[in-house]
Write an enzyme that holds these catalytic residues in place. Sequence first.
Site, PDB file in Angstrom:
ATOM      1  N   CYS A 245      -6.596  -5.264  -7.650  1.00 30.20           N
ATOM      2  CA  CYS A 245      -6.414  -4.859  -6.253  1.00 30.20           C
ATOM      3  C   CYS A 245      -5.767  -5.953  -5.403  1.00 30.20           C
ATOM      4  O   CYS A 245      -5.113  -5.654  -4.409  1.00 30.20           O
ATOM      5  CB  CYS A 245      -7.762  -4.507  -5.630  1.00 30.20           C
ATOM      6  SG  CYS A 245      -8.583  -3.135  -6.418  1.00 30.20           S
ATOM      7  N   HIS A 246      -5.950  -7.200  -5.806  1.00 29.87           N
ATOM      8  CA  HIS A 246      -5.398  -8.301  -5.023  1.00 29.87           C
ATOM      9  C   HIS A 246      -3.870  -8.283  -5.013  1.00 29.87           C
ATOM     10  O   HIS A 246      -3.254  -8.948  -4.188  1.00 29.87           O
ATOM     11  CB  HIS A 246      -5.910  -9.647  -5.553  1.00 29.87           C
ATOM     12  CG  HIS A 246      -5.438  -9.984  -6.924  1.00 29.87           C
ATOM     13  ND1 HIS A 246      -5.996  -9.415  -8.054  1.00 29.87           N
ATOM     14  CD2 HIS A 246      -4.453 -10.804  -7.348  1.00 29.87           C
ATOM     15  CE1 HIS A 246      -5.371  -9.900  -9.124  1.00 29.87           C
ATOM     16  NE2 HIS A 246      -4.427 -10.740  -8.722  1.00 29.87           N
TER      17      HIS A 246
ATOM     18  N   GLU B  97      -1.134 -16.877  -9.417  1.00 26.89           N
ATOM     19  CA  GLU B  97      -0.161 -16.092 -10.174  1.00 26.89           C
ATOM     20  C   GLU B  97       1.274 -16.461  -9.818  1.00 26.89           C
ATOM     21  O   GLU B  97       2.212 -15.932 -10.388  1.00 26.89           O
ATOM     22  CB  GLU B  97      -0.384 -14.596  -9.920  1.00 26.89           C
ATOM     23  CG  GLU B  97      -1.683 -14.081 -10.504  1.00 26.89           C
ATOM     24  CD  GLU B  97      -1.847 -12.589 -10.331  1.00 26.89           C
ATOM     25  OE1 GLU B  97      -0.878 -11.886  -9.963  1.00 26.89           O
ATOM     26  OE2 GLU B  97      -2.961 -12.106 -10.606  1.00 26.89           O
TER      27      GLU B  97
ATOM     28  N   TYR C 150       0.842  -1.194   0.000  1.00 26.27           N
ATOM     29  CA  TYR C 150       0.000   0.000   0.000  1.00 26.27           C
ATOM     30  C   TYR C 150       0.881   1.250   0.000  1.00 26.27           C
ATOM     31  O   TYR C 150       0.591   2.222  -0.690  1.00 26.27           O
ATOM     32  CB  TYR C 150      -0.931   0.010   1.221  1.00 26.27           C
ATOM     33  CG  TYR C 150      -2.007  -1.048   1.153  1.00 26.27           C
ATOM     34  CD1 TYR C 150      -3.168  -0.846   0.423  1.00 26.27           C
ATOM     35  CD2 TYR C 150      -1.865  -2.264   1.816  1.00 26.27           C
ATOM     36  CE1 TYR C 150      -4.167  -1.807   0.350  1.00 26.27           C
ATOM     37  CE2 TYR C 150      -2.846  -3.241   1.752  1.00 26.27           C
ATOM     38  CZ  TYR C 150      -3.989  -3.013   1.021  1.00 26.27           C
ATOM     39  OH  TYR C 150      -4.971  -3.966   0.949  1.00 26.27           O
TER      40      TYR C 150
ATOM     41  N   ASN D  12     -13.259  -0.037  -5.047  1.00 30.45           N
ATOM     42  CA  ASN D  12     -13.081  -0.363  -6.460  1.00 30.45           C
ATOM     43  C   ASN D  12     -13.655  -1.744  -6.788  1.00 30.45           C
ATOM     44  O   ASN D  12     -13.321  -2.724  -6.139  1.00 30.45           O
ATOM     45  CB  ASN D  12     -11.595  -0.344  -6.822  1.00 30.45           C
ATOM     46  CG  ASN D  12     -11.373  -0.821  -8.228  1.00 30.45           C
ATOM     47  OD1 ASN D  12     -11.897  -0.249  -9.174  1.00 30.45           O
ATOM     48  ND2 ASN D  12     -10.628  -1.884  -8.380  1.00 30.45           N
TER      49      ASN D  12
END
Length: 89
Positions: free
Chosen positions: A56-57, A84, A26, A49
Amino acid sequence: MFTSITFKEKVLAVVARIPRGTMLTYKQVATKAGSQNASRAVGNVLKENFNLKIPCHRVIHSDGRLGRYNRGGEKRKRELLKAEGVISN
């Protein structure tokens, strides 16, 4: 006519560019958006969002905690990051 980009727009633009298989904190997002001390504000922007094009993850806490995720909670965030190849557990 001059239009200024809002902090929210800057945050979303930064997060939209985080490549698959990569994470930012962040604080890193806040810094890239021009306000290094606004990490909480980044969290507030991301919790509102729901655009699937904004990953965002891929944004986590500086201490490694995953944090919240408005599309399925921390469990879903963990699943996406595992898929991922960013985290293993």
